[in-house]
Design a protein around this motif. Structure first.
Motif, PDB file in Angstrom:
ATOM      1  N   GLN A   1      -8.052   3.858   4.841  1.00 27.32           N
ATOM      2  CA  GLN A   1      -8.785   4.243   3.638  1.00 27.32           C
ATOM      3  C   GLN A   1      -9.976   3.337   3.369  1.00 27.32           C
ATOM      4  OE1 GLN A   1      -5.927   4.357   0.414  1.00 27.32           O
ATOM      5  NE2 GLN A   1      -4.778   6.069   1.291  1.00 27.32           N
ATOM      6  N   SER A   2     -10.140   2.311   4.158  1.00 31.71           N
ATOM      7  CA  SER A   2     -11.200   1.343   3.923  1.00 31.71           C
ATOM      8  C   SER A   2     -12.578   2.007   3.954  1.00 31.71           C
ATOM      9  CB  SER A   2     -11.140   0.238   4.979  1.00 31.71           C
ATOM     10  OG  SER A   2     -12.140  -0.722   4.750  1.00 31.71           O
TER      11      SER A   2
ATOM     12  N   TYR B   1      -4.186   0.533   4.591  1.00 30.58           N
ATOM     13  CA  TYR B   1      -5.450   0.047   4.022  1.00 30.58           C
ATOM     14  C   TYR B   1      -6.620   0.393   4.944  1.00 30.58           C
ATOM     15  CZ  TYR B   1      -9.283  -3.267   3.804  1.00 30.58           C
ATOM     16  OH  TYR B   1     -10.542  -3.822   3.813  1.00 30.58           O
TER      17      TYR B   1
ATOM     18  N   VAL C   1     -12.206   1.040  -1.974  1.00 29.93           N
ATOM     19  CA  VAL C   1     -11.429   0.279  -1.001  1.00 29.93           C
ATOM     20  C   VAL C   1     -12.406  -0.547  -0.172  1.00 29.93           C
ATOM     21  CG1 VAL C   1      -9.773   0.375   0.894  1.00 29.93           C
ATOM     22  CG2 VAL C   1      -9.663   2.073  -0.949  1.00 29.93           C
TER      23      VAL C   1
ATOM     24  N   THR D   1       0.811  -1.222   0.000  1.00 32.86           N
ATOM     25  CA  THR D   1       0.000   0.000   0.000  1.00 32.86           C
ATOM     26  C   THR D   1       0.837   1.261   0.000  1.00 32.86           C
ATOM     27  OG1 THR D   1      -1.543  -1.279   1.363  1.00 32.86           O
ATOM     28  CG2 THR D   1      -2.014   1.060   1.082  1.00 32.86           C
TER      29      THR D   1
ATOM     30  N   ASN E   1     -13.910   3.787   1.511  1.00 31.13           N
ATOM     31  CA  ASN E   1     -14.016   4.859   0.530  1.00 31.13           C
ATOM     32  C   ASN E   1     -14.362   4.264  -0.845  1.00 31.13           C
ATOM     33  OD1 ASN E   1     -13.219   7.426   1.921  1.00 31.13           O
ATOM     34  ND2 ASN E   1     -11.395   6.190   2.378  1.00 31.13           N
TER      35      ASN E   1
ATOM     36  N   GLN F   1     -12.999   6.501  -5.434  1.00 33.81           N
ATOM     37  CA  GLN F   1     -11.807   7.314  -5.206  1.00 33.81           C
ATOM     38  C   GLN F   1     -10.568   6.542  -5.653  1.00 33.81           C
ATOM     39  OE1 GLN F   1     -11.430   9.594  -1.486  1.00 33.81           O
ATOM     40  NE2 GLN F   1     -13.443   8.801  -0.901  1.00 33.81           N
TER      41      GLN F   1
ATOM     42  N   LEU G   1      -7.291   5.572  -4.760  1.00 38.85           N
ATOM     43  CA  LEU G   1      -6.526   5.500  -3.517  1.00 38.85           C
ATOM     44  C   LEU G   1      -5.513   4.371  -3.572  1.00 38.85           C
ATOM     45  CD1 LEU G   1      -9.535   5.954  -1.058  1.00 38.85           C
ATOM     46  CD2 LEU G   1      -7.805   7.683  -1.646  1.00 38.85           C
ATOM     47  N   ASN G   2      -4.421   4.513  -2.805  1.00 42.54           N
ATOM     48  CA  ASN G   2      -3.364   3.508  -2.826  1.00 42.54           C
ATOM     49  C   ASN G   2      -3.805   2.186  -2.205  1.00 42.54           C
ATOM     50  OD1 ASN G   2      -1.752   5.325  -4.062  1.00 42.54           O
ATOM     51  ND2 ASN G   2      -0.304   5.592  -2.371  1.00 42.54           N
ATOM     52  N   ALA G   3      -4.783   2.209  -1.304  1.00 42.63           N
ATOM     53  CA  ALA G   3      -5.254   0.969  -0.685  1.00 42.63           C
ATOM     54  C   ALA G   3      -6.185   0.181  -1.601  1.00 42.63           C
ATOM     55  CB  ALA G   3      -5.961   1.284   0.628  1.00 42.63           C
ATOM     56  N   ASP G   4      -6.447   0.708  -2.763  1.00 40.10           N
ATOM     57  CA  ASP G   4      -7.303   0.024  -3.741  1.00 40.10           C
ATOM     58  C   ASP G   4      -6.475  -1.043  -4.461  1.00 40.10           C
ATOM     59  OD1 ASP G   4      -9.201  -0.743  -5.565  1.00 40.10           O
ATOM     60  OD2 ASP G   4      -9.068   1.089  -6.765  1.00 40.10           O
TER      61      ASP G   4
END
Length: 846
Positions: free
Chosen positions: A806-807, A803, A824, A789, A809, A812, A814-817
């Motif tokens: 950002q969970s 993660y 996410v 991530t 969201n 968007q 996002l890096n956690a995707d």
């Protein structure tokens, strides 16, 4: 509109002068045909269809001499250098010229009894031991020029070819074989070989071998008789030449270099079609072979040494078409095939601001018959492509689609000229009907289902209201123009009612005011505004141009291309540009287009493209080396689809600039890193970073790139490969592929650019510690691990924390995707969990 027409038809030819600064012209011309070599004091002089190429064997420096440097023309068939260092050239159409060692001026030497016009192509040019020039042309036969007295001798002896032997005897071949010794012509006892065809080559080696090459093969004179060695079965009759030494005989053909072994031709150096040129020797009797864009030495083991490439900016010298694209791009298709990959179609895309180029290799090129492959521009997709009429398939860089089945629909493939209208519908103008397809339904318009009087459709154009106009007729018979409004044909114009109508207008185009311009090449220009016909009445200009080939419009200017130069008509001022008054590379102008900055591009028959520069274009350096590579992201890969999804692009969520400006990457984008064409993203999965390391693993360059659904790296203009402008194509580098939430990977070995075969990062053998660094997805598929991530090269609890933050969201970027779906969710955690504790190798970690 009528006022505009009145203004146009009252233009007066005021002058034929050049605008003040010659630097307003930019030339794109590089050789794709190299004919012979001469050497003097460590320099090679190559004759080519794009001027005289000078190569310094000591420094490796290259120089290209063109008409702007004083050459009488750019097409140079032959070059020799005499003992005093004077360079003698034989041209396509303008006889011979010479430049002495310490002079910067080329002197054209008139041929005796002949005007310097078409037909004075110098077929061969040689020096004898007394440094006299010998030559032959289509018009004059064998001539001798005494370089001391400046006198010509015409031997009144026609010959296709000749050579001068070690005793200074001139041997000639026409319908018979003659010699010239001490000024006397003597018929030899050697009969001409079978079929002494006009394209014959005549050659004698230093070891006594006598050869003639013609369409029947290579004839070798042995024991008072000709022995014929037919061309090998896998070759074509498009021969180049033959070379022999004491032990070996070679010939150069289209598919490579062949050697005569046990009376059979064996291909010892392989080549793609349309690649190899001539076998040549330098003054040290070393064997060279010319390629389409350079030359290479032939080693003792029949392999090629390192190639010297003359292909500046990666473009060939003669152009078939200009295709203006959006976003300040211009696509140029050449008559030559891609010599590096015979399975691709050679299109070059240039940025019209910098002239930086990108090869657009369109796949699925089937066969090498140019009559079956036709380029086109799709304004609906804003892409260049080509039609393979042998299959009915259109090809773009990203995809192919069959618009008709060639086994079911019979069209004259030679005349299957494609046109795509603004709706994205395909038209094929043929001699056997007008084919139309809207992508789902297709039909052929002919005399059977329309009021057209012939199945021969001559010209096609679209007006500003989206109506498609076509002309229809046979030979000189004027029949009909028809107009298609999207559903039906209407507004037929008959030549019986409108005598101005020409059924074969080579020029057929609409200006910005929706006025149709038309006319045949050898006739005047005409126009039609929807109500009235008129004729462009600048008679003096038309007479000066004489042979009009194309017309374009820009801001009320008329730009006219012809075989005698390019005219720009603006208000009451007219300027005609040719090689006498400008740096245009050739008087023969075939096609003219205007880019978004007002620069005027014109193609030439043999000498590339000349650009009237109104926007400070700069040639710059040679193009940046390109890395071709393939890699998969675990989070986006789908089984059994065999490709990655494009949900960011589908949801218009893909950023237009690289998402790597923050830590740990701290990437600084450049102007070339922005996506300006939305159609580029339709097949893109995500952004990546490409980092190049030298042999000591020092970082040399980091470059943002796009990753398409098939795993290919692409530049932001959609072209295959990543431009690495800070790298040297002669050096080797390790490459890292970085992604914002997948574990980075590095190549297992260094590689050089420009690699035509993509480096496969999906193969663990190609990745450093590959089986631990790539995720096995099954079915032999390997991809980068998802779940890093923070992008630091280690998948750990820190990545879980990122993660978790950002969970939840959605919609968007996002890096956690981790699964690249624009949200996410628990699915992203499920990708992270099995990869936790995977660590990247040292070189990829931050």
């Amino acid at each position: 509109m009528k006022q505009i027409i009145i203004l146009i038809v009252n233009f007066i030819l005021v002058s034929s002068t050049l605008f003040a600064n010659n630097n307003e012209w930019v030339s794109l011309v590089t050789p794709n045909k190299i004919y012979n070599v001469a050497d003097y004091n460590g320099k090679y002089y190559f004759s080519s269809n794009a001027g005289l190429i000078v190569y310094d064997t000591t420094t490796g420096e290259q120089q290209q001499l063109l008409t702007k440097d004083g050459l009488p023309e750019n097409g140079i068939n032959k070059v020799v250098v005499d003992n005093a260092g004077s360079i003698w050239i034989g041209t396509y159409d303008n006889g011979i010229a010479v430049k002495t060692l310490n002079s910067n001026t080329w002197e054209t030497i008139p041929l005796p009894g002949a005007s310097l016009s078409s037909g004075n192509a110098v077929l061969n040019l040689l020096l004898d031991s007394e440094q006299n020039i010998w030559l032959t042309t289509f018009n004059t036969g064998i001539l001798k020029y005494n370089t001391t007295t400046n006198e010509w001798t015409d031997f009144d002896l026609f010959a296709w070819d000749f050579f001068i032997d070690e005793a200074d005897i001139v041997w000639t071949i026409g319908d018979e074989i003659n010699t010239i010794e001490n000024g006397q012509v003597t018929l030899t006892d050697i009969p001409a070989p079978p079929s002494s065809y006009g394209a014959s080559r005549f050659y004698k080696s230093n070891f006594g071998h006598l050869f003639v090459i013609n369409t029947m093969g290579i004839h070798h004179y042995v024991n008072d008789a000709w022995v014929n060695y037919p061309f090998p079965a896998d070759a074509t009759f498009w021969f180049k030449n033959v070379y022999a030494n004491e032990n070996h005989i070679w010939c150069s053909l289209e598919k490579g270099i062949y050697q005569l072994i046990n009376q059979e031709w064996v291909r010892v150096i392989d080549a793609a079609d349309y690649n190899f040129g001539y076998l040549l020797t330098n003054s040290n009797n070393e064997l060279l072979v010319t390629l389409n864009t350079g030359f290479a030495p032939v080693n003792a083991d029949n392999t090629l040494g390192e190639m010297v490439n003359f292909q500046h900016r990666g473009m060939s010298a003669n152009w078939a078409n200009l295709l203006p694209l959006n976003d300040d791009k211009m696509a140029l298709r050449t008559f030559e095939y891609n010599s590096d990959d015979p399975n691709t179609f050679d299109v070059t895309v240039l940025d019209v601001n910098t002239l930086a180029h990108t090869p657009l290799n369109i796949p699925n090129f089937s066969g090498n018959n140019p009559q079956q492959h036709h380029e086109f521009y799709n304004p609906f997709r804003q892409e260049a492509g080509y039609l393979d009429s042998s299959t009915g398939t259109v090809h773009y860089a990203q995809e192919s689609m069959q618009i008709y089945n060639a086994n079911e629909i019979t069209l004259n493939s030679y005349q299957a000229n494609p046109f795509v209208d603004s709706r994205g519908h395909y038209w094929l103008r043929t001699t056997s009907g007008l084919f139309y397809s809207d992508g789902e339904n297709s039909q052929i318009f002919s005399i059977d289902n329309t009021p057209f009087e012939s199945n021969y459709f001559r010209s096609i154009a679209e007006d500003k209201e989206g109506q498609v106009w076509v002309t229809n007729g046979v030979n000189s018979t004027t029949t009909l123009w028809g107009i298609w409004d999207g559903t039906t044909w209407s507004n037929y114009l008959s030549g019986d009612d409108y005598p101005e109508i020409d059924n074969n207008p080579t020029i057929f185009t609409f200006d910005d005011n929706n006025v149709l311009w038309f006319g045949r090449i050898l006739n005047d220009l005409k126009y039609y505004d929807g109500n009235n016909f008129g004729t462009y009445t600048n008679d003096e200009l038309i007479a000066q141009l004489a042979y009009i080939t194309d017309v374009a419009f820009y801001n009320n200017e008329i730009i006219i291309a012809s075989r005698y130069g390019l005219a720009i008509v603006s208000g009451n001022e007219t300027n005609v540009y040719n090689t006498d008054n400008s740096e245009i590379t050739d008087d023969v102008c075939l096609q003219v287009k205007v880019d978004s900055n007002g620069n005027i591009w014109t193609t030439h028959e043999y000498n590339g493209v000349s650009i009237f520069n109104r926007a400070d274009l700069a040639l710059g350096e040679n193009p940046a080396p390109i890395l071709q590579a393939q890699v998969f992201l675990e989070g986006a890969y789908g089984i059994p689809s065999g490709a990655m999804h494009t949900q960011y692009a589908d949801q218009n969520a893909l950023p237009t600039t690289p998402p790597y400006t923050q830590a740990p990457w701290n990437y600084t984008p450049t102007n070339n890193d922005e996506i300006t064409n939305p159609s580029t993203t339709t097949y893109i999965t995500d952004w990546v970073l490409v980092e190049a390391l030298d042999a000591s693993f020092n970082s040399i360059q980091v470059q943002a790139a796009l990753l398409d659904r098939l795993g290919n790296l692409r530049s932001t203009d959609g072209s295959l490969g990543v431009k690495m402008n800070l790298l040297d194509e002669n050096q080797q580098y390790y490459f890292i592929i970085r992604h914002r939430n997948h574990l980075d990977v590095i190549s297992d070995a260094p590689l050089t650019l420009n690699n035509t075969t993509p480096y496969d990062f999906t193969n663990p053998a190609n990745v450093m510690n590959g089986f631990s660094q790539l995720k096995d997805l099954g079915n032999g598929v390997y991809a980068m691990h998802s779940g890093d991530t923070d992008g630091n090269g280690v998948i750990s609890v820190i990545d879980f924390n990122a993660y978790a933050a950002q969970s939840g969201n959605i919609n968007q970027y996002l890096n956690a995707d981790h699964n690249i779906d624009n949200s996410v969710t628990i699915a992203d955690f499920n990708l992270y969990l099995p990869n936790a504790s995977v660590i990247g190798v040292t070189y990829v970690r931050y």
